[in-house]
Design an enzyme around this catalytic site. Structure first.
Site, PDB file in Angstrom:
ATOM      1  N   HIS A 225      32.783  46.858  34.473  1.00 43.35           N
ATOM      2  CA  HIS A 225      33.446  46.423  35.698  1.00 43.35           C
ATOM      3  C   HIS A 225      32.504  45.669  36.637  1.00 43.35           C
ATOM      4  CE1 HIS A 225      36.959  45.788  37.986  1.00 43.35           C
ATOM      5  NE2 HIS A 225      36.207  45.972  39.044  1.00 43.35           N
ATOM      6  N   TYR A 229      32.210  41.589  38.647  1.00 40.29           N
ATOM      7  CA  TYR A 229      31.760  41.200  39.985  1.00 40.29           C
ATOM      8  C   TYR A 229      30.503  40.341  39.925  1.00 40.29           C
ATOM      9  CZ  TYR A 229      35.513  44.057  41.577  1.00 40.29           C
ATOM     10  OH  TYR A 229      36.771  44.550  41.770  1.00 40.29           O
ATOM     11  N   HIS A 376      45.571  38.836  33.443  1.00 36.70           N
ATOM     12  CA  HIS A 376      44.745  39.193  34.621  1.00 36.70           C
ATOM     13  C   HIS A 376      43.356  38.592  34.499  1.00 36.70           C
ATOM     14  CE1 HIS A 376      42.745  41.448  37.752  1.00 36.70           C
ATOM     15  NE2 HIS A 376      41.968  42.039  36.871  1.00 36.70           N
ATOM     16  N   PHE A 377      42.740  38.717  33.320  1.00 36.65           N
ATOM     17  CA  PHE A 377      41.360  38.221  33.321  1.00 36.65           C
ATOM     18  C   PHE A 377      41.272  36.702  33.228  1.00 36.65           C
ATOM     19  CE2 PHE A 377      41.058  40.021  28.796  1.00 36.65           C
ATOM     20  CZ  PHE A 377      40.946  38.820  28.123  1.00 36.65           C
ATOM     21  N   HIS A 378      42.372  36.071  32.782  1.00 33.60           N
ATOM     22  CA  HIS A 378      42.312  34.606  32.845  1.00 33.60           C
ATOM     23  C   HIS A 378      42.519  34.112  34.277  1.00 33.60           C
ATOM     24  CE1 HIS A 378      42.348  34.691  28.442  1.00 33.60           C
ATOM     25  NE2 HIS A 378      41.703  33.550  28.582  1.00 33.60           N
ATOM     26  N   ARG A 439      48.002  43.282  23.497  1.00 34.18           N
ATOM     27  CA  ARG A 439      46.914  42.319  23.439  1.00 34.18           C
ATOM     28  C   ARG A 439      46.174  42.491  22.115  1.00 34.18           C
ATOM     29  NH1 ARG A 439      42.040  44.616  27.379  1.00 34.18           N
ATOM     30  NH2 ARG A 439      40.969  42.788  26.572  1.00 34.18           N
ATOM     31  N   ARG A 440      45.292  41.543  21.798  1.00 36.76           N
ATOM     32  CA  ARG A 440      44.419  41.610  20.621  1.00 36.76           C
ATOM     33  C   ARG A 440      45.193  41.773  19.317  1.00 36.76           C
ATOM     34  NH1 ARG A 440      39.369  45.031  23.258  1.00 36.76           N
ATOM     35  NH2 ARG A 440      38.334  43.160  23.963  1.00 36.76           N
TER      36      ARG A 440
HETATM   37 FE1  HAS Z   1      40.063  43.164  37.099  1.00 34.66          FE
HETATM   38  C1  HAS Z   1      40.812  44.586  34.048  1.00 34.66           C
HETATM   39  C2  HAS Z   1      41.213  45.926  38.715  1.00 34.66           C
HETATM   40  C3  HAS Z   1      39.164  41.778  40.150  1.00 34.66           C
HETATM   41  C4  HAS Z   1      38.229  40.747  35.457  1.00 34.66           C
HETATM   42  N1  HAS Z   1      39.595  42.750  35.132  1.00 34.66           N
HETATM   43  C5  HAS Z   1      40.034  43.441  34.024  1.00 34.66           C
HETATM   44  C6  HAS Z   1      39.519  42.810  32.844  1.00 34.66           C
HETATM   45  C7  HAS Z   1      38.751  41.759  33.249  1.00 34.66           C
HETATM   46  C8  HAS Z   1      38.829  41.715  34.694  1.00 34.66           C
HETATM   47  C9  HAS Z   1      37.925  40.816  32.389  1.00 34.66           C
HETATM   48  O1  HAS Z   1      42.041  48.789  37.997  1.00 34.66           O
HETATM   49  C10 HAS Z   1      39.849  43.214  31.405  1.00 34.66           C
HETATM   50  C11 HAS Z   1      38.764  43.932  30.692  1.00 34.66           C
HETATM   51  C12 HAS Z   1      39.201  44.208  29.263  1.00 34.66           C
HETATM   52  O2  HAS Z   1      38.975  43.348  28.412  1.00 34.66           O
HETATM   53  O3  HAS Z   1      39.796  45.249  29.022  1.00 34.66           O
HETATM   54  N2  HAS Z   1      40.224  43.720  39.051  1.00 34.66           N
HETATM   55  C13 HAS Z   1      40.735  44.894  39.488  1.00 34.66           C
HETATM   56  C14 HAS Z   1      40.687  44.915  40.957  1.00 34.66           C
HETATM   57  C15 HAS Z   1      40.128  43.739  41.363  1.00 34.66           C
HETATM   58  C16 HAS Z   1      39.811  43.008  40.157  1.00 34.66           C
HETATM   59  C17 HAS Z   1      41.161  46.012  41.854  1.00 34.66           C
HETATM   60  N3  HAS Z   1      38.949  41.564  37.691  1.00 34.66           N
HETATM   61  C18 HAS Z   1      38.695  41.188  38.980  1.00 34.66           C
HETATM   62  C19 HAS Z   1      37.830  40.039  38.980  1.00 34.66           C
HETATM   63  C20 HAS Z   1      37.558  39.750  37.659  1.00 34.66           C
HETATM   64  C21 HAS Z   1      38.272  40.721  36.858  1.00 34.66           C
HETATM   65  C22 HAS Z   1      37.334  39.345  40.226  1.00 34.66           C
HETATM   66  C23 HAS Z   1      36.717  38.682  37.040  1.00 34.66           C
HETATM   67  C24 HAS Z   1      36.007  37.832  37.702  1.00 34.66           C
HETATM   68  N4  HAS Z   1      40.879  44.898  36.492  1.00 34.66           N
HETATM   69  C25 HAS Z   1      41.254  45.916  37.310  1.00 34.66           C
HETATM   70  C26 HAS Z   1      41.725  47.054  36.487  1.00 34.66           C
HETATM   71  C27 HAS Z   1      41.602  46.679  35.151  1.00 34.66           C
HETATM   72  C28 HAS Z   1      41.070  45.324  35.185  1.00 34.66           C
HETATM   73  C29 HAS Z   1      42.220  48.364  36.943  1.00 34.66           C
HETATM   74  C30 HAS Z   1      41.936  47.511  33.900  1.00 34.66           C
HETATM   75  C31 HAS Z   1      43.247  47.137  33.335  1.00 34.66           C
HETATM   76  C32 HAS Z   1      43.478  47.814  32.002  1.00 34.66           C
HETATM   77  O4  HAS Z   1      44.335  48.680  31.922  1.00 34.66           O
HETATM   78  O5  HAS Z   1      42.821  47.478  31.005  1.00 34.66           O
HETATM   79  C33 HAS Z   1      39.828  43.338  42.803  1.00 34.66           C
HETATM   80  O6  HAS Z   1      38.444  43.119  42.966  1.00 34.66           O
HETATM   81  C34 HAS Z   1      40.596  42.158  43.270  1.00 34.66           C
HETATM   82  C35 HAS Z   1      40.395  41.889  44.761  1.00 34.66           C
HETATM   83  C36 HAS Z   1      40.755  40.473  45.108  1.00 34.66           C
HETATM   84  C37 HAS Z   1      41.481  40.082  46.161  1.00 34.66           C
HETATM   85  C38 HAS Z   1      41.770  38.626  46.351  1.00 34.66           C
HETATM   86  C39 HAS Z   1      41.074  38.010  47.580  1.00 34.66           C
HETATM   87  C40 HAS Z   1      41.361  36.543  47.633  1.00 34.66           C
HETATM   88  C41 HAS Z   1      40.451  35.589  47.905  1.00 34.66           C
HETATM   89  C42 HAS Z   1      40.896  34.170  47.876  1.00 34.66           C
HETATM   90  C43 HAS Z   1      40.795  33.548  49.239  1.00 34.66           C
HETATM   91  C44 HAS Z   1      41.783  32.475  49.365  1.00 34.66           C
HETATM   92  C45 HAS Z   1      41.779  31.558  50.351  1.00 34.66           C
HETATM   93  C46 HAS Z   1      42.922  30.632  50.357  1.00 34.66           C
HETATM   94  C47 HAS Z   1      40.759  31.493  51.413  1.00 34.66           C
HETATM   95  C48 HAS Z   1      42.020  41.025  47.152  1.00 34.66           C
HETATM   96  C49 HAS Z   1      39.031  35.901  48.244  1.00 34.66           C
HETATM   97  C50 HAS Z   1      42.484  29.233  50.360  1.00 34.66           C
HETATM   98  C51 HAS Z   1      43.666  28.442  50.679  1.00 34.66           C
HETATM   99  C52 HAS Z   1      43.716  27.128  50.409  1.00 34.66           C
HETATM  100  C53 HAS Z   1      44.946  26.374  50.756  1.00 34.66           C
HETATM  101  C54 HAS Z   1      42.651  26.444  49.720  1.00 34.66           C
END
Ligand code: HAS
Length: 553
Positions: A225, A229, A376-378, A439-440
């Protein structure tokens, strides 16, 4: 502009060569990895059949390892070198450690990639036991990790020297962000290093009869995890550091930026069990504890969203624009670097929402091991992170090569194609996953079942998205090689200014506690002990089942 004038933008040609070497490996991984990616979506949608001599799982492993592990690690390490070299008044020093790190990482990558391509390591990017790869695959993975530790050592040494020369001053922000990311990464990689060096390598060489599968999974996800980050903070280095420089406004807040990175050091590590909600042998109370911590690690990303939009608002105010549409409309969308980074941010809004849903124990049981997770991860690493790095290249290239971009129009098309392709593909994958598609799995017909047939249109839609992404990669390659092989035209000064890191506005200085990375590292270690002592104690107090391992391919 004061923010830019405070930067030491001049990198030496030796430093530029080191950074370019990292990018070269990253781009090679990108090209091969995305080629297999598009084949994979087509194969998954039953549109093509992979030949037996290069089967689906070999392709899937190549794709995952090259893109998720190699492209990201090399790019982020190269970018981090640049951030440290550009830091104001950093002491001049040898870059020998940087090269040592690079070669360790490269040799490790070549070893692992060779074993995968030769069909000796179709274990996917998570290399879960009891799938057993060639031992040299694990040795290669270990070298890749050790190389990053050497790079961190170089940055720690030079920052230590800087701090001795500047008592009482805050570590310059770009270097601070790099150190925060790699300290978190170092703490995380200790888990996977223990797994690989003490468990998987002896087992794969046949020195021990079996491996404890549940323990390897716990160690892997302790690393896995924070790994996400590590990718994200590579993108945040650009979002916090480079976006204000592009917009020629100061960083929104020195304190907020440092606090966000500190929160990632503390909260990225004790959450890996949210990937193991369905695993046996971990009591519910530990899963619940890590669910709570997972929801807390969302906070620094919410802070980031706030800070970025405030940065946009400051830029728009200079142009006399206000209101949501006034601000968004005033942004420099014609600049491919900015457009790509902003589109990456937009994707992350959806990626973030999905992550928060995943963190719920009950919701996760619906989507775990389905195509939703692939979606999700894409829309996290494939969208926000990769698109940020690719878009940043449109400013890095002129800075490193001294040449203007070969085609701004094509660079602009590249970032939009990536955005559209990734959005379509991820939407299709999420939907397919909600409908139950696992998946997979290469193809699924389940004997002609109607449920499996209903997934098919979404697999095809995902393949369509994958092809759009591949078009984006072709555009990327044309602009990249077109620029490299064109004649130099920009001046040394222009080239140096093409890629700079902004600093905080004068007078905006975080409290000294926000600069104490050693202290926050200790807090992170304490929280790891709180979150993992229980699960490990439970594991070691129960009977360990050792598994000899298998090769399913
Ligand atoms: Fe995740 C599974 C929970 C973030 C990547 N995640 C994965 C896997 C990957 C991955 C690769 O709780 C699969 C692993 C595998 O192969 O099995 N993930 C979270 C949570 C967050 C989160 C709570 N994940 C990420 C990020 C990743 C990533 C970042 C890669 C870089 N994830 C999970 C959980 C699993 C999981 C479970 C397990 C699922 C399972 O069952 O297998 C949080 O950190 C997300 C917080 C993000 C936000 C968004 C903030 C938005 C921002 C954009 C700002 C936009 C602006 C708009 C300023 C709250 C900062 C601009 C406007 C304009 C007009 C330009």
């Amino acid at each position: 502009m004061i923010v830019l004038d405070r930067m030491n933008t001049a990198t030496t040609s030796a430093q530029r060569r080191l950074i370019f070497a990292h990018l070269t490996v990253a781009f090679a991984a990108l090209f091969i990895g995305t080629f297999f990616g598009v084949l994979q979506t087509l194969s998954h949608a039953n549109a093509i059949q992979m030949p037996p001599w290069f089967d689906y799982y070999r392709m899937l492993t190549t794709h995952g390892v090259l893109l998720a592990l190699v492209f990201t690690t090399f790019f982020i390490t190269g970018l981090s070198h640049l951030a440290v070299y550009q830091t104001e008044n950093y002491p001049h020093r040898s870059i020998a450690l940087g090269w040592l790190a690079f070669w360790l990482m490269t040799v490790g990558t070549v070893m692992a990639a060779y074993e995968i391509l030769a069909g000796n390591a179709s274990v996917l990017y998570t290399f879960y036991a009891p799938l057993k790869a060639s031992p040299w695959f694990y040795v290669g993975a270990a070298l890749l990790i050790v190389g990053t530790w050497v790079a961190l050592l170089e940055w720690l040494l030079v920052t230590g020297a800087w701090r001795r020369d500047h008592p009482g001053e805050r570590t310059p922000l770009p270097a601070f962000m790099v150190l925060a990311n790699y300290i978190m990464w170092f703490l995380a990689t200790i888990g996977v290093a223990i797994e690989v060096i003490f468990m998987l390598i002896p087992w794969a060489f046949g020195w021990v009869p079996g491996v404890d599968v549940l323990l390897t999974r716990m160690l892997f996800w302790y690393f896995g995890h924070p790994l996400v980050y590590f990718w994200l903070l590579g993108a945040y280095l650009v979002w916090y550091g480079v976006v204000p420089a592009i917009l020629k406004v100061p960083i929104f807040s020195d304190s907020l930026t440092r606090l966000a990175f500190i929160l990632f050091i503390i909260l990225s590590l004790p959450v890996g069990i949210h990937h193991e909600f369905s695993d046996p042998g971990i009591a519910d109370r530990w899963k619940l504890l890590q669910t709570g911590l997972t929801l807390m690690v969302v906070v620094p990303s919410l802070m980031t969203a706030f800070a970025l939009f405030a940065t946009f608002e400051e830029y728009a105010a200079k142009l006399g624009k206000t209101g949501f549409f006034g601000i968004v409309g005033s942004l420099p969308w014609g600049d491919p670097a900015f457009a790509g980074i902003a589109l990456a941010m937009l994707l992350f809004i959806f990626g973030g929402i999905g992550g928060i849903l995943n963190a719920s124990y009950t919701l996760d049981s619906t989507i775990h091991n389905t195509m939703w997770v692939v979606g999700h991860f894409h829309i996290t690493v494939g969208g926000p992170v990769a698109l940020t790095l690719l878009a940043a290249t449109w400013r890095l290239l002129p800075a490193l090569t001294g040449k203007p971009l070969f085609s701004i129009g094509l660079a602009r098309a590249q970032v939009w194609l990536w955005f559209v392709g990734m959005a379509v593909m991820s939407f299709a994958m999420h939907t397919e996953g909600l409908m139950g598609a696992p998946r997979r799995v290469e193809h699924y017909t389940y004997g002609g079942s109607a449920i499996a047939a209903a997934w098919q249109p979404y697999s095809l839609l995902a393949a369509g998205g994958g092809m759009v992404i591949f078009l984006s990669v072709i555009a990327f390659a044309i602009v990249l090689f077109g620029t490299i092989f064109s004649k130099p035209e920009v001046t040394e000064a222009e080239s140096a200014r093409a890629f700079t890191f902004a600093l905080a506005r004068p007078g905006d200085e975080a409290p000294s506690a926000f600069d104490r990375l050693g202290l926050w590292t200790l807090v992170a270690i304490a929280l790891v002990i709180v979150a993992y002592a229980g699960p490990f104690y439970q594991h070691f107090s129960e009977h360990a089942y050792l598994v000899p391992g298998m090769r399913t391919w």
